[in-house]
Scaffold this motif. Structure first.
Motif, PDB file in Angstrom:
ATOM      1  N   GLN A   5       0.883  -1.390   0.010  1.00 35.48           N
ATOM      2  CA  GLN A   5       0.007   0.051  -0.017  1.00 35.48           C
ATOM      3  C   GLN A   5       0.885   1.334   0.005  1.00 35.48           C
ATOM      4  O   GLN A   5       0.464   2.354  -0.568  1.00 35.48           O
ATOM      5  CB  GLN A   5      -0.737  -0.039   1.169  1.00 35.48           C
ATOM      6  N   LEU A   6       1.971   1.179   0.816  1.00 32.12           N
ATOM      7  CA  LEU A   6       2.854   2.391   0.866  1.00 32.12           C
ATOM      8  C   LEU A   6       3.732   2.400  -0.307  1.00 32.12           C
ATOM      9  O   LEU A   6       3.965   3.802  -0.671  1.00 32.12           O
ATOM     10  CB  LEU A   6       3.657   2.117   1.930  1.00 32.12           C
ATOM     11  N   THR A   7       3.801   1.557  -1.172  1.00 35.05           N
ATOM     12  CA  THR A   7       4.865   1.540  -2.288  1.00 35.05           C
ATOM     13  C   THR A   7       4.251   1.919  -3.849  1.00 35.05           C
ATOM     14  O   THR A   7       4.893   2.189  -4.767  1.00 35.05           O
ATOM     15  CB  THR A   7       5.847   0.416  -2.477  1.00 35.05           C
ATOM     16  N   ASN A   8       2.882   1.231  -3.783  1.00 32.53           N
ATOM     17  CA  ASN A   8       2.216   1.222  -4.921  1.00 32.53           C
ATOM     18  C   ASN A   8       1.205   2.321  -5.014  1.00 32.53           C
ATOM     19  O   ASN A   8       0.169   2.090  -5.387  1.00 32.53           O
ATOM     20  CB  ASN A   8       1.534  -0.260  -5.326  1.00 32.53           C
ATOM     21  N   THR A   9       1.347   3.512  -4.422  1.00 29.95           N
ATOM     22  CA  THR A   9       0.288   4.600  -4.570  1.00 29.95           C
ATOM     23  C   THR A   9       0.487   5.647  -5.614  1.00 29.95           C
ATOM     24  O   THR A   9       1.803   5.839  -6.070  1.00 29.95           O
ATOM     25  CB  THR A   9       0.220   5.153  -3.222  1.00 29.95           C
ATOM     26  N   LYS A  10      -0.596   5.919  -5.963  1.00 26.42           N
ATOM     27  CA  LYS A  10      -0.528   7.135  -7.083  1.00 26.42           C
ATOM     28  C   LYS A  10      -1.453   8.203  -6.647  1.00 26.42           C
ATOM     29  O   LYS A  10      -2.299   8.528  -7.428  1.00 26.42           O
ATOM     30  CB  LYS A  10      -1.200   6.349  -8.542  1.00 26.42           C
ATOM     31  N   GLU A  16      -0.402  15.497  -0.532  1.00 24.64           N
ATOM     32  CA  GLU A  16      -1.260  15.586   0.357  1.00 24.64           C
ATOM     33  C   GLU A  16      -1.979  14.302   0.898  1.00 24.64           C
ATOM     34  O   GLU A  16      -1.898  13.912   1.939  1.00 24.64           O
ATOM     35  CB  GLU A  16      -2.503  16.664   0.409  1.00 24.64           C
ATOM     36  N   GLU A  17      -2.522  13.635  -0.169  1.00 22.02           N
ATOM     37  CA  GLU A  17      -3.317  12.199   0.102  1.00 22.02           C
ATOM     38  C   GLU A  17      -2.095  11.460   0.426  1.00 22.02           C
ATOM     39  O   GLU A  17      -2.424  10.530   1.422  1.00 22.02           O
ATOM     40  CB  GLU A  17      -3.791  11.668  -1.056  1.00 22.02           C
ATOM     41  N   GLN A  18      -0.878  11.291  -0.062  1.00 24.95           N
ATOM     42  CA  GLN A  18       0.038  10.509   0.366  1.00 24.95           C
ATOM     43  C   GLN A  18       0.651  10.714   1.646  1.00 24.95           C
ATOM     44  O   GLN A  18       0.995   9.907   2.537  1.00 24.95           O
ATOM     45  CB  GLN A  18       1.265  10.645  -0.709  1.00 24.95           C
ATOM     46  N   ARG A  19       0.708  12.049   2.043  1.00 22.74           N
ATOM     47  CA  ARG A  19       1.185  12.518   3.594  1.00 22.74           C
ATOM     48  C   ARG A  19       0.331  11.647   4.395  1.00 22.74           C
ATOM     49  O   ARG A  19       0.875  11.349   5.531  1.00 22.74           O
ATOM     50  CB  ARG A  19       1.457  13.913   3.744  1.00 22.74           C
ATOM     51  N   ASP A  20      -0.938  11.764   4.438  1.00 25.24           N
ATOM     52  CA  ASP A  20      -2.069  11.434   4.989  1.00 25.24           C
ATOM     53  C   ASP A  20      -1.943   9.857   5.199  1.00 25.24           C
ATOM     54  O   ASP A  20      -1.825   9.191   6.361  1.00 25.24           O
ATOM     55  CB  ASP A  20      -3.323  11.826   4.759  1.00 25.24           C
ATOM     56  N   LYS A  45      -0.503   5.171   8.201  1.00 26.83           N
ATOM     57  CA  LYS A  45       0.034   3.829   8.328  1.00 26.83           C
ATOM     58  C   LYS A  45       1.399   3.663   9.396  1.00 26.83           C
ATOM     59  O   LYS A  45       1.523   2.650   9.965  1.00 26.83           O
ATOM     60  CB  LYS A  45       0.928   3.291   6.674  1.00 26.83           C
ATOM     61  N   HIS A  46       1.978   4.681   9.506  1.00 25.74           N
ATOM     62  CA  HIS A  46       3.149   4.727  10.483  1.00 25.74           C
ATOM     63  C   HIS A  46       2.448   4.545  11.950  1.00 25.74           C
ATOM     64  O   HIS A  46       3.235   3.831  12.832  1.00 25.74           O
ATOM     65  CB  HIS A  46       3.953   6.119  10.588  1.00 25.74           C
ATOM     66  N   ASP A  47       1.130   5.165  11.926  1.00 26.49           N
ATOM     67  CA  ASP A  47       0.716   4.900  13.308  1.00 26.49           C
ATOM     68  C   ASP A  47       0.132   3.764  13.752  1.00 26.49           C
ATOM     69  O   ASP A  47       0.300   2.895  14.663  1.00 26.49           O
ATOM     70  CB  ASP A  47      -0.673   6.093  13.621  1.00 26.49           C
ATOM     71  N   ARG A  99      11.000   7.397   7.541  1.00 28.30           N
ATOM     72  CA  ARG A  99      11.670   8.366   6.723  1.00 28.30           C
ATOM     73  C   ARG A  99      10.519   8.695   5.691  1.00 28.30           C
ATOM     74  O   ARG A  99      10.760  10.066   5.093  1.00 28.30           O
ATOM     75  CB  ARG A  99      12.843   7.345   5.976  1.00 28.30           C
ATOM     76  N   MET A 100       9.769   8.095   5.217  1.00 27.80           N
ATOM     77  CA  MET A 100       8.585   8.524   4.176  1.00 27.80           C
ATOM     78  C   MET A 100       8.109   9.738   4.880  1.00 27.80           C
ATOM     79  O   MET A 100       7.837  10.714   4.339  1.00 27.80           O
ATOM     80  CB  MET A 100       7.936   7.528   3.817  1.00 27.80           C
ATOM     81  N   HIS A 101       7.671   9.521   6.267  1.00 26.22           N
ATOM     82  CA  HIS A 101       6.958  10.779   6.684  1.00 26.22           C
ATOM     83  C   HIS A 101       7.643  11.852   6.874  1.00 26.22           C
ATOM     84  O   HIS A 101       7.227  12.816   6.709  1.00 26.22           O
ATOM     85  CB  HIS A 101       6.296   9.982   8.133  1.00 26.22           C
ATOM     86  N   HIS A 102       8.806  11.681   7.214  1.00 28.56           N
ATOM     87  CA  HIS A 102       9.705  12.778   7.339  1.00 28.56           C
ATOM     88  C   HIS A 102      10.081  13.492   5.955  1.00 28.56           C
ATOM     89  O   HIS A 102      10.170  14.892   5.871  1.00 28.56           O
ATOM     90  CB  HIS A 102      10.960  12.416   7.983  1.00 28.56           C
ATOM     91  N   THR A 103      10.170  12.609   4.962  1.00 29.19           N
ATOM     92  CA  THR A 103      10.366  13.326   3.568  1.00 29.19           C
ATOM     93  C   THR A 103       9.278  14.228   3.155  1.00 29.19           C
ATOM     94  O   THR A 103       9.466  15.153   2.699  1.00 29.19           O
ATOM     95  CB  THR A 103      10.529  12.112   2.645  1.00 29.19           C
ATOM     96  N   VAL A 104       7.947  13.563   3.378  1.00 28.23           N
ATOM     97  CA  VAL A 104       6.771  14.286   2.915  1.00 28.23           C
ATOM     98  C   VAL A 104       6.409  15.491   3.710  1.00 28.23           C
ATOM     99  O   VAL A 104       5.761  16.342   3.331  1.00 28.23           O
ATOM    100  CB  VAL A 104       5.785  13.515   2.551  1.00 28.23           C
ATOM    101  N   GLN A 105       6.789  15.537   4.794  1.00 28.57           N
ATOM    102  CA  GLN A 105       6.759  16.637   6.024  1.00 28.57           C
ATOM    103  C   GLN A 105       7.632  17.872   5.533  1.00 28.57           C
ATOM    104  O   GLN A 105       7.265  18.899   5.874  1.00 28.57           O
ATOM    105  CB  GLN A 105       7.110  16.208   7.346  1.00 28.57           C
ATOM    106  N   ASP A 106       8.794  17.516   5.073  1.00 28.48           N
ATOM    107  CA  ASP A 106       9.525  18.629   4.678  1.00 28.48           C
ATOM    108  C   ASP A 106       9.305  19.323   3.245  1.00 28.48           C
ATOM    109  O   ASP A 106       8.727  19.183   2.670  1.00 28.48           O
ATOM    110  CB  ASP A 106      11.284  18.086   4.314  1.00 28.48           C
TER     111      ASP A 106
END
Length: 133
Positions: free
Chosen positions: A56-61, A65-69, A74-76, A126-133
């Motif tokens: 789900q995390l790697t195959n998203t299009k 904003e939606e990806q960050r959510d 998923k992180h939680d 790491r993904m969360h950190h990347t999309v937050q920046d």
């Protein structure tokens, strides 16, 4: 005649002792089988969840904003699933204490599941950190 009677009594006692040992071993094997099944059920479900979450995390299009959510949710979820992994590790510990090292119902060890969980947790962090920046 007393010698024959003594031999017979010894034989009966030996047979009863053997039957008791067989009964105890049968019970032990049944308990081990139950532990194997319980562990495998949890481990297999957890592995499926790990694979699905990673997919789900790697195959998203999705948009950013939606990806960050999604990543945040998923992180939680991954953090909360640590409790399930703890249960799996406890079942694994019970198996080890019972000297059960083979399990025909699963190929997943508690160690590999923990490593996969750690990798997924770190990946989403790491993904969360990347999309937050």
């Amino acid at each position: 005649m007393d010698a024959i009677e003594d031999s017979w009594q010894n034989l009966l006692r030996t047979v009863k002792e053997r039957d008791l040992r067989i009964e105890k071993e049968t019970l032990r094997q049944a308990q081990n089988e139950e532990l194997r099944r319980a562990y495998a059920t949890q481990a297999n479900k957890f592995h499926e969840w790990l694979q699905l979450t990673k997919s789900q995390l790697t195959n998203t299009k999705l948009g950013l904003e939606e990806q960050r959510d999604l990543i945040s949710r998923k992180h939680d979820e991954i953090k909360k699933r640590r409790a399930v992994l703890k249960e799996i590790e406890e079942l694994s510990s019970h198996l080890e204490q019972a000297m059960v090292f083979d399990n025909k119902y699963t190929t997943h060890s508690a160690l590999t599941l923990a490593q996969q969980w750690d990798q997924l947790n770190e990946f989403t962090r790491r993904m969360h950190h990347t999309v937050q920046d």
